[in-house]
Design an enzyme around this catalytic site. Structure first.
Site, short mmCIF file in Angstrom:
data_model
loop_
_atom_site.label_atom_id
_atom_site.label_comp_id
_atom_site.label_asym_id
_atom_site.label_seq_id
_atom_site.Cartn_x
_atom_site.Cartn_y
_atom_site.Cartn_z
N ASP A 11 30.75 -6.13 17.39
CA ASP A 11 31.88 -5.67 16.57
C ASP A 11 31.36 -5.34 15.17
OD1 ASP A 11 35.28 -6.66 16.36
OD2 ASP A 11 34.14 -5.79 14.73
N ASP A 107 35.09 0.36 17.14
CA ASP A 107 33.99 -0.42 16.54
C ASP A 107 33.58 -1.64 17.35
OD1 ASP A 107 35.98 -2.41 15.90
OD2 ASP A 107 34.84 -2.93 14.11
N GLU A 108 34.04 -1.72 18.60
CA GLU A 108 33.89 -2.98 19.31
C GLU A 108 33.67 -2.73 20.79
OE1 GLU A 108 37.06 -6.60 19.93
OE2 GLU A 108 37.63 -4.87 18.76
N1 DCP Z 1 42.13 -1.27 12.10
C1 DCP Z 1 43.35 -0.71 11.76
N2 DCP Z 1 44.49 -1.48 11.75
C2 DCP Z 1 44.42 -2.80 12.06
C3 DCP Z 1 43.19 -3.38 12.41
C4 DCP Z 1 42.05 -2.58 12.41
O1 DCP Z 1 43.42 0.50 11.48
N3 DCP Z 1 45.54 -3.53 12.03
C5 DCP Z 1 40.91 -0.42 12.09
C6 DCP Z 1 40.17 -0.55 10.79
C7 DCP Z 1 39.00 -1.43 11.10
C8 DCP Z 1 38.73 -1.11 12.55
O2 DCP Z 1 40.00 -0.81 13.11
O3 DCP Z 1 37.90 -1.16 10.26
C9 DCP Z 1 38.07 -2.24 13.30
O4 DCP Z 1 38.91 -3.38 13.36
P1 DCP Z 1 38.37 -4.85 13.26
O5 DCP Z 1 39.46 -5.76 13.65
O6 DCP Z 1 37.06 -4.97 13.98
O7 DCP Z 1 38.15 -5.09 11.69
P2 DCP Z 1 36.95 -4.66 10.78
O8 DCP Z 1 35.83 -4.06 11.54
O9 DCP Z 1 37.48 -3.83 9.67
O10 DCP Z 1 36.50 -6.05 10.14
P3 DCP Z 1 35.70 -7.26 10.84
O11 DCP Z 1 34.45 -7.41 10.03
O12 DCP Z 1 36.60 -8.44 10.69
O13 DCP Z 1 35.45 -6.87 12.26
MG MG Z 2 35.09 -4.93 13.28
#
Ligand code: DCP
Ligand code: MG
Length: 365
Positions: A11, A107-108
């Site tokens: 992720d 991203d995952e």
């Molecule tokens: N995303 C979004 N709305 C949300 C959650 C996430 O648009 N409610 C989008 C933005 C994030 C991406 O999806 O960058 C990936 O989600 P993640 O939950 O993996 O969060 P991040 O990658 O941003 O942070 P982390 O380091 O916690 O994985």
């Molecule tokens: Mg993420």
């Protein structure tokens, strides 16, 4: 790990925000959010850089709240094409090691590396190499979890974020699950976690004391999943490139609902969850379906299709309410309600798809 599968969950860290910081060096080290309104007036945060998270700023938070918590936060307009490009590149990196890749969002992904293409053998070594390749080739960081099943790998990847690598092996899975707080269980949303706590169930160990029957009584279909999970059992396979057919959310209620008002309140909450997931995957569809489970476990579904793409929260909740109201609910008791959206815009060619695979309709709120 003889006889066990080797699963990696990977992720990206603060995904949208990290891509923005990479491409705009003046944003490095700054508190930024992607999404929401630059004036902090409306909209919600898609994600926040780790610098902004120190102030409590989180995904799905209203811009106004983010601005209150962190007055100097910088709002960035999302560039989805850039995120999709990175997503394609990381999948290409994964593909060097295995074809068993199951993307969950841009991203995952889960990777099954039980038999990796390069015969490296060690899942930890593969995770290390993948993280290095992402750093060298894309100038970004990812966190990885390594275990023998999807559930534990996913929780592991989150444990040492950002830029973390965590291994949870077969001999410590049961202990790990026993000490895990219920709100950390993937698939247990806030509402279900609160419900569990109200029942005195705070950790895996508390869940473990319940019989399978008890669990299913309290949590419906998910009960069986939790029952197995706290024992470290998760046989779900990594499913490569399955077409996304529908996306939704549902909730089982601790007590049956009997009035239309109660049901509508729940539908509003579920619609909000569905809406958030649709936003996350950038999806719209033409068919809205409500799922209704009665107290006697009988399940019915009712759908409505539109001639155009929908996905906004009002349409989801108002359509669900009408479908429910016209399904003959006088004098019934309802255990579960769900809303899903299907009939998506385009089905991208197999293997080229960068939408999520295998989205479960049975995730809780
Ligand atoms: N995303 C979004 N709305 C949300 C959650 C996430 O648009 N409610 C989008 C933005 C994030 C991406 O999806 O960058 C990936 O989600 P993640 O939950 O993996 O969060 P991040 O990658 O941003 O942070 P982390 O380091 O916690 O994985
Ligand atoms: Mg993420």
């Amino acid at each position: 790990m003889p006889g066990h599968r080797k699963i990696i969950h990977i992720d990206m860290d603060a995904f949208y925000a990290s891509v923005e910081q990479r491409d705009n060096p003046e944003l490095v080290g700054k508190a930024i959010v992607v999404g929401g309104s630059p004036e902090g007036r409306g909209g919600v945060v898609a994600t926040a850089s780790y610098e902004a998270r120190k102030y409590g700023v989180r995904s799905a938070m209203p811009s106004k709240t983010a601005l209150r918590l962190c007055p100097h936060v910088i709002f960035i307009r999302p560039r989805f094409a850039a995120y999709k490009e990175v997503s394609t590149r990381i999948r290409e990196i994964f593909g060097r090691y295995t074809d068993l890749i199951e993307p969950l969002s841009l991203d995952e992904a889960y990777l099954d590396v039980t038999e990796d293409k390069l015969q490296i053998g060690s899942a930890m070594e593969i995770a290390k190499q993948i993280r290095q390749a992402i750093r060298d080739e894309l100038n970004l960081t990812a966190s990885a979890g390594v275990s023998i099943n999807k559930f534990v790998a996913k929780i592991a990847s989150d444990m040492n974020k950002p830029d973390g690598l965590t291994f949870i092996g077969p001999s410590n899975i049961e202990h790990f699950m026993e000490t895990l707080p219920v709100e950390k269980f993937h698939g247990v949303g806030k509402v279900t976690a609160e419900k569990m706590k109200a029942m005195g169930l705070h950790h895996g160990a508390d869940l473990k004391k319940l019989t399978l029957e008890d669990m299913m009584d309290r949590f419906g279909k998910s009960g069986r999943f939790y029952y197995n999970i706290v024992r470290g059992i998760d046989d779900r396979e990594v499913q490569p490139y399955r077409e996304t057919k529908s996306l939704g959310a549902e909730d089982t209620f601790a007590e049956d609902l009997t009035t239309i008002d109660e049901m509508n309140v729940e539908l509003d909450k579920i619609a909000k969850t569905v809406y958030d997931r649709l936003q996350r995957y950038q999806l719209k569809g033409r068919t809205i379906t409500v799922k209704i489970k009665y107290h006697d476990f009988k399940i019915i579904t009712r759908s409505q299709s539109f001639p155009y793409l929908v996905g906004d929260i009002e349409t989801l909740s108002s359509t669900a309410k009408i479908l429910l109201a016209t399904s003959g609910i006088e004098n019934v008791r309802i255990r579960l309600l769900g809303i899903s959206l299907s009939n998506f815009d385009v089905a991208e060619p197999k293997g080229k798809r960068d939408r999520p695979g295998q989205l479960s309709l049975f995730e809780g709120l």
